[in-house]
Design an enzyme around this catalytic site. Structure first.
Site, PDB file in Angstrom:
ATOM      1  N   PHE A 120     -87.701  32.502  23.691  1.00  0.00           N
ATOM      2  CA  PHE A 120     -88.117  31.118  23.858  1.00  0.00           C
ATOM      3  C   PHE A 120     -87.476  30.554  25.108  1.00  0.00           C
ATOM      4  O   PHE A 120     -86.532  31.113  25.656  1.00  0.00           O
ATOM      5  CB  PHE A 120     -87.706  30.270  22.648  1.00  0.00           C
ATOM      6  CG  PHE A 120     -86.223  30.140  22.465  1.00  0.00           C
ATOM      7  CD1 PHE A 120     -85.514  29.118  23.072  1.00  0.00           C
ATOM      8  CD2 PHE A 120     -85.521  31.063  21.703  1.00  0.00           C
ATOM      9  CE1 PHE A 120     -84.143  29.009  22.923  1.00  0.00           C
ATOM     10  CE2 PHE A 120     -84.147  30.960  21.546  1.00  0.00           C
ATOM     11  CZ  PHE A 120     -83.462  29.927  22.155  1.00  0.00           C
TER      12      PHE A 120
ATOM     13  N   HIS B 175     -91.011  47.973  20.028  1.00  0.00           N
ATOM     14  CA  HIS B 175     -90.537  49.181  20.700  1.00  0.00           C
ATOM     15  C   HIS B 175     -91.705  50.105  21.063  1.00  0.00           C
ATOM     16  O   HIS B 175     -92.733  50.131  20.398  1.00  0.00           O
ATOM     17  CB  HIS B 175     -89.553  49.930  19.800  1.00  0.00           C
ATOM     18  CG  HIS B 175     -90.158  50.375  18.503  1.00  0.00           C
ATOM     19  ND1 HIS B 175     -90.308  49.526  17.424  1.00  0.00           N
ATOM     20  CD2 HIS B 175     -90.673  51.565  18.120  1.00  0.00           C
ATOM     21  CE1 HIS B 175     -90.879  50.188  16.437  1.00  0.00           C
ATOM     22  NE2 HIS B 175     -91.114  51.420  16.829  1.00  0.00           N
ATOM     23  N   ASN B 176     -91.525  50.858  22.132  1.00  0.00           N
ATOM     24  CA  ASN B 176     -92.478  51.890  22.576  1.00  0.00           C
ATOM     25  C   ASN B 176     -93.871  51.344  22.881  1.00  0.00           C
ATOM     26  O   ASN B 176     -94.858  52.077  22.824  1.00  0.00           O
ATOM     27  CB  ASN B 176     -92.599  53.013  21.530  1.00  0.00           C
ATOM     28  CG  ASN B 176     -91.289  53.724  21.302  1.00  0.00           C
ATOM     29  OD1 ASN B 176     -90.491  53.885  22.223  1.00  0.00           O
ATOM     30  ND2 ASN B 176     -91.042  54.151  20.073  1.00  0.00           N
TER      31      ASN B 176
ATOM     32  N   HIS C 278     -98.995  51.131  16.144  1.00  0.00           N
ATOM     33  CA  HIS C 278     -99.730  52.368  16.431  1.00  0.00           C
ATOM     34  C   HIS C 278    -101.227  52.135  16.663  1.00  0.00           C
ATOM     35  O   HIS C 278    -102.061  52.983  16.344  1.00  0.00           O
ATOM     36  CB  HIS C 278     -99.531  53.392  15.307  1.00  0.00           C
ATOM     37  CG  HIS C 278     -98.110  53.846  15.164  1.00  0.00           C
ATOM     38  ND1 HIS C 278     -97.191  53.160  14.386  1.00  0.00           N
ATOM     39  CD2 HIS C 278     -97.442  54.883  15.712  1.00  0.00           C
ATOM     40  CE1 HIS C 278     -96.023  53.772  14.455  1.00  0.00           C
ATOM     41  NE2 HIS C 278     -96.146  54.822  15.256  1.00  0.00           N
TER      42      HIS C 278
END
Length: 208
Positions: A103, A119-120, A156
């Protein structure tokens, strides 16, 4: 003592004061000489910053982060577990690769939410992520993708290039065709509009 890159360092010191801007970096970080690291910013071990990167005051670049050339990072941002491409703009207070929404405080003193990126996650070039977007881990987003406010993307999932998602949409499976999408779960925009129209007609019939 000065290092080959021009950073000031005392013998045995782990973090160096950077010549351009007065921020600090770990001695194992790889920093192009043109990088600006403002006072209060810190770059952690084994991070790589390309040419003409600008790191704002109070920003923390985590270990092993890679940032492409001409990227500008605002103040009080936090980057970890990520690779940022060339010519990106990361606004004040953004958090990438960690828990929690970032923020910043606007001119009126209001706290304004920024997107959360898990992540990733891989994000292509020239994408736009609006306020309160949430992207779960291991998502792949193509080029020229626009995510409207409060769009959610489950883990995913892959989104092909040149996709636009309406605000409050939720992506629950791969999007393999370019175009506009909306709804929960996200469907092609004309399907979503038809769903809304049917719901409105059904609601009117029940009331009558």
């Amino acid at each position: 003592v000065k290092t080959e890159t021009g950073a000031d360092v005392d013998d045995g010191q782990e973090f160096l004061k950077w010549k351009n801007g007065g921020g600090h970096l770990h001695k194992s970080a790889c920093i192009d000489p043109t990088v600006v690291i403002e006072i209060g910013a810190i770059v952690h071990p084994k991070s790589v910053l390309g040419a003409n990167v600008h790191v704002g005051s109070g920003t923390a670049i985590g270990p092993c982060v890679k940032i492409g050339q001409f990227t500008k990072i605002g103040y009080n941002a936090a980057l970890s577990n990520c690779t940022v491409g060339d010519s990106c703009v990361i606004h004040n207070g953004v958090c990438i690769g960690q828990d929690g929404f970032g923020f910043f405080v606007d001119e009126d003193g209001n706290m304004v939410k920024k997107p959360q990126i898990g992540h990733n996650v891989v994000i292509g070039k020239s994408c736009m992520l609006c306020g309160q977007v949430g992207i779960a881990g291991s998502v792949i987003i193509g080029d020229y993708v626009v995510l409207g406010g409060r769009v959610a993307v489950r883990d995913h999932v892959s989104i092909i290039s040149k996709v636009r998602l309406a605000a409050n949409s939720c992506v629950t499976k791969d999007i393999r065709e370019p175009g506009d999408y909306g709804g929960f779960p996200a469907v092609p925009i004309h399907v979503w509009r038809r769903q809304i129209a049917i719901q409105c007609r059904s609601s009117k019939k029940r009331k009558s």
